[in-house]
Design a protein around this motif. Structure first.
Motif, PDB file in Angstrom:
ATOM      1  N   LEU A 172       0.823  -1.206   0.000  1.00  0.00           N
ATOM      2  CA  LEU A 172       0.000   0.000   0.000  1.00  0.00           C
ATOM      3  C   LEU A 172       0.860   1.260   0.000  1.00  0.00           C
ATOM      4  N   PHE A 173       1.822   1.338   0.898  1.00  0.00           N
ATOM      5  CA  PHE A 173       2.613   2.557   1.023  1.00  0.00           C
ATOM      6  C   PHE A 173       3.526   2.796  -0.175  1.00  0.00           C
ATOM      7  N   ASN A 174       3.829   1.733  -0.912  1.00  0.00           N
ATOM      8  CA  ASN A 174       4.646   1.891  -2.125  1.00  0.00           C
ATOM      9  C   ASN A 174       3.799   1.819  -3.396  1.00  0.00           C
ATOM     10  N   ARG A 175       2.472   1.933  -3.215  1.00  0.00           N
ATOM     11  CA  ARG A 175       1.509   2.038  -4.313  1.00  0.00           C
ATOM     12  C   ARG A 175       1.553   0.846  -5.266  1.00  0.00           C
ATOM     13  N   ARG A 176       1.798  -0.324  -4.725  1.00  0.00           N
ATOM     14  CA  ARG A 176       1.726  -1.552  -5.520  1.00  0.00           C
ATOM     15  C   ARG A 176       0.343  -2.182  -5.423  1.00  0.00           C
ATOM     16  N   THR A 177      -0.475  -1.653  -4.556  1.00  0.00           N
ATOM     17  CA  THR A 177      -1.894  -2.016  -4.494  1.00  0.00           C
ATOM     18  C   THR A 177      -2.658  -0.760  -4.114  1.00  0.00           C
ATOM     19  N   ASP A 178      -3.946  -0.743  -4.402  1.00  0.00           N
ATOM     20  CA  ASP A 178      -4.750   0.449  -4.123  1.00  0.00           C
ATOM     21  C   ASP A 178      -5.483   0.356  -2.784  1.00  0.00           C
ATOM     22  N   VAL A 179      -5.889  -0.859  -2.430  1.00  0.00           N
ATOM     23  CA  VAL A 179      -6.704  -1.070  -1.226  1.00  0.00           C
ATOM     24  C   VAL A 179      -6.162  -2.261  -0.451  1.00  0.00           C
ATOM     25  N   VAL A 180      -6.010  -2.096   0.838  1.00  0.00           N
ATOM     26  CA  VAL A 180      -5.680  -3.207   1.731  1.00  0.00           C
ATOM     27  C   VAL A 180      -6.930  -3.554   2.517  1.00  0.00           C
ATOM     28  N   VAL A 181      -7.267  -4.837   2.571  1.00  0.00           N
ATOM     29  CA  VAL A 181      -8.411  -5.303   3.351  1.00  0.00           C
ATOM     30  C   VAL A 181      -7.887  -6.158   4.498  1.00  0.00           C
ATOM     31  N   ARG A 194       5.670   3.095   6.395  1.00  0.00           N
ATOM     32  CA  ARG A 194       6.403   4.047   5.556  1.00  0.00           C
ATOM     33  C   ARG A 194       6.720   3.425   4.202  1.00  0.00           C
ATOM     34  N   ASP A 195       7.002   4.286   3.219  1.00  0.00           N
ATOM     35  CA  ASP A 195       7.343   3.801   1.894  1.00  0.00           C
ATOM     36  C   ASP A 195       8.851   3.590   1.780  1.00  0.00           C
ATOM     37  N   LEU A 196       9.309   3.258   0.570  1.00  0.00           N
ATOM     38  CA  LEU A 196      10.734   2.966   0.365  1.00  0.00           C
ATOM     39  C   LEU A 196      11.617   4.183   0.632  1.00  0.00           C
ATOM     40  N   ASN A 197      11.045   5.370   0.554  1.00  0.00           N
ATOM     41  CA  ASN A 197      11.795   6.598   0.840  1.00  0.00           C
ATOM     42  C   ASN A 197      11.632   7.048   2.291  1.00  0.00           C
ATOM     43  N   ASN A 198      11.127   6.135   3.129  1.00  0.00           N
ATOM     44  CA  ASN A 198      10.953   6.374   4.558  1.00  0.00           C
ATOM     45  C   ASN A 198       9.966   7.500   4.845  1.00  0.00           C
ATOM     46  N   ARG A 199       9.003   7.636   3.954  1.00  0.00           N
ATOM     47  CA  ARG A 199       7.975   8.649   4.161  1.00  0.00           C
ATOM     48  C   ARG A 199       6.686   8.000   4.659  1.00  0.00           C
ATOM     49  N   SER A 200       6.110   8.596   5.696  1.00  0.00           N
ATOM     50  CA  SER A 200       4.831   8.121   6.206  1.00  0.00           C
ATOM     51  C   SER A 200       3.705   8.835   5.473  1.00  0.00           C
ATOM     52  N   GLN A 201       2.611   8.119   5.240  1.00  0.00           N
ATOM     53  CA  GLN A 201       1.492   8.706   4.522  1.00  0.00           C
ATOM     54  C   GLN A 201       0.195   8.426   5.284  1.00  0.00           C
ATOM     55  N   PRO A 202      -0.667   9.415   5.406  1.00  0.00           N
ATOM     56  CA  PRO A 202      -1.947   9.194   6.105  1.00  0.00           C
ATOM     57  C   PRO A 202      -2.841   8.262   5.307  1.00  0.00           C
ATOM     58  N   VAL A 203      -3.669   7.510   6.039  1.00  0.00           N
ATOM     59  CA  VAL A 203      -4.574   6.558   5.402  1.00  0.00           C
ATOM     60  C   VAL A 203      -6.005   6.842   5.837  1.00  0.00           C
ATOM     61  N   ILE A 204      -6.952   6.284   5.081  1.00  0.00           N
ATOM     62  CA  ILE A 204      -8.369   6.348   5.420  1.00  0.00           C
ATOM     63  C   ILE A 204      -8.899   4.921   5.479  1.00  0.00           C
ATOM     64  N   SER A 205      -9.685   4.623   6.509  1.00  0.00           N
ATOM     65  CA  SER A 205     -10.289   3.305   6.657  1.00  0.00           C
ATOM     66  C   SER A 205     -11.783   3.388   6.383  1.00  0.00           C
ATOM     67  N   TYR A 206     -12.277   2.464   5.564  1.00  0.00           N
ATOM     68  CA  TYR A 206     -13.702   2.417   5.239  1.00  0.00           C
ATOM     69  C   TYR A 206     -14.317   1.155   5.845  1.00  0.00           C
ATOM     70  N   ALA A 207     -15.392   1.357   6.602  1.00  0.00           N
ATOM     71  CA  ALA A 207     -16.047   0.246   7.290  1.00  0.00           C
ATOM     72  C   ALA A 207     -17.077  -0.404   6.364  1.00  0.00           C
ATOM     73  N   LEU A 208     -16.582  -1.171   5.396  1.00  0.00           N
ATOM     74  CA  LEU A 208     -17.461  -1.863   4.455  1.00  0.00           C
ATOM     75  C   LEU A 208     -17.933  -3.213   4.992  1.00  0.00           C
ATOM     76  N   PHE A 209     -17.335  -3.646   6.093  1.00  0.00           N
ATOM     77  CA  PHE A 209     -17.629  -4.977   6.639  1.00  0.00           C
ATOM     78  C   PHE A 209     -18.121  -4.843   8.075  1.00  0.00           C
ATOM     79  N   PRO A 210     -19.010  -5.714   8.518  1.00  0.00           N
ATOM     80  CA  PRO A 210     -19.418  -5.695   9.926  1.00  0.00           C
ATOM     81  C   PRO A 210     -18.274  -6.175  10.812  1.00  0.00           C
ATOM     82  N   SER A 211     -18.282  -5.731  12.056  1.00  0.00           N
ATOM     83  CA  SER A 211     -17.285  -6.219  13.009  1.00  0.00           C
ATOM     84  C   SER A 211     -17.454  -7.722  13.186  1.00  0.00           C
ATOM     85  N   SER A 212     -16.348  -8.410  13.392  1.00  0.00           N
ATOM     86  CA  SER A 212     -16.354  -9.877  13.465  1.00  0.00           C
ATOM     87  C   SER A 212     -16.126 -10.336  14.903  1.00  0.00           C
ATOM     88  N   PRO A 213     -17.150 -10.908  15.561  1.00  0.00           N
ATOM     89  CA  PRO A 213     -16.955 -11.373  16.940  1.00  0.00           C
ATOM     90  C   PRO A 213     -16.010 -12.569  16.993  1.00  0.00           C
TER      91      PRO A 213
END
Length: 256
Positions: A172-181, A194-213
């Motif tokens: 994800l951080f090196n843009r080899r995929t678009d979405v991590v599940v 962090r990516d290969l250049n040691n840079r941190s990038q903010p992420v957004i989480s989408y709750a598309l799935f119900p919580s799993s007990p």
């Protein structure tokens, strides 16, 4: 003589009562062999004796009057040992994964999310949108996340399942995929942010799935019910929330 007989009877009753109490205490203080999976912070830490779900389970068992003995095993081996009676209980299971087992009330809930880089501009409101993107998910996600997910990723331009969260994060951080599940807390607890250049990038989480007990599986229904009662006590005392907060602080995890 009648007085002596009465005293003897009372003594015998008292002795019987004490013997019953000692027997009950001995039974209640069973050693419980608890199978724990491999390291998966924040839920299970290296060595298997700490981590959020481990600490909650150990605290609950001790509150119930039992002495837990941790055995760390890969999941498949742990299930086989539970089935054969080599261990008494196992963390943490989905009901039905093994027949003849008593499943506790939920110990905690896993939080599967679709996670993207904030800078990607990706906005996800429904599962079907995953068909537009490259997706990296956890192992067996297609079997566990339902038909909607399976149908969406079947049309994805690039779908893969990985057992190593570190690889998912790197992709994800090196843009080899678009979405991590995957579970949001595992994602954030992983040190690779962090990516290969040691840079941190903010992420957004989408709750598309119900919580799993997630439940603790027991061979003994008695132990299972002991655990359920103690889990309610742990929550009522505030200790359950204190343990959760300690791991949120340790790994700087999102609360919601």
């Amino acid at each position: 003589m009648a007085f002596a007989l009465l005293m003897t009877e009372r003594y015998d009753m008292l002795r019987l009562f004490l013997i019953c109490c000692l027997f009950a205490a001995g039974v209640h203080a069973d050693t419980v062999r608890l199978a724990v999976g491999l390291a998966k912070p924040p839920y299970i830490e290296a060595g298997g004796r700490s981590g959020l779900e481990v600490t909650l389970a150990l605290a609950t068992l001790r509150l119930a009057g039992h002495q837990p003995q941790v055995v760390q095993l890969p999941q498949a081996r742990g299930l086989a040992m539970l089935d054969r009676g080599y261990v008494d209980a196992m963390l943490t299971l989905v009901p039905g994964v093994l027949a003849g087992i008593c499943y506790s009330q939920p110990l905690l809930y896993y939080r599967n999310r679709a996670i993207v880089l904030q800078g990607s501009g990706i906005v996800l409101t429904q599962l079907s949108q995953l068909a537009q993107y490259r997706v990296a998910a956890f192992q067996n996600a297609r079997q566990l996340l339902g038909d909607g997910f399976r149908q969406a990723v079947a049309r994805s331009p690039g779908y893969t399942e990985l057992g190593d969260q570190d690889i998912q994060n790197r992709m994800l951080f090196n843009r080899r995929t678009d979405v991590v599940v995957g579970d949001e807390l595992i994602f954030h607890a992983n040190p690779t942010q962090r990516d290969l250049n040691n840079r941190s990038q903010p992420v957004i989480s989408y709750a598309l799935f119900p919580s799993s007990p997630r439940h603790v599986g027991f061979r003994s229904e008695r132990l299972c019910r002991d655990f359920d009662r103690a889990l309610l006590q742990l929550k009522g005392s505030g200790e359950y929330e204190r343990i959760q907060q300690s791991y949120r602080d340790k790994y700087r995890l999102p609360r919601n």
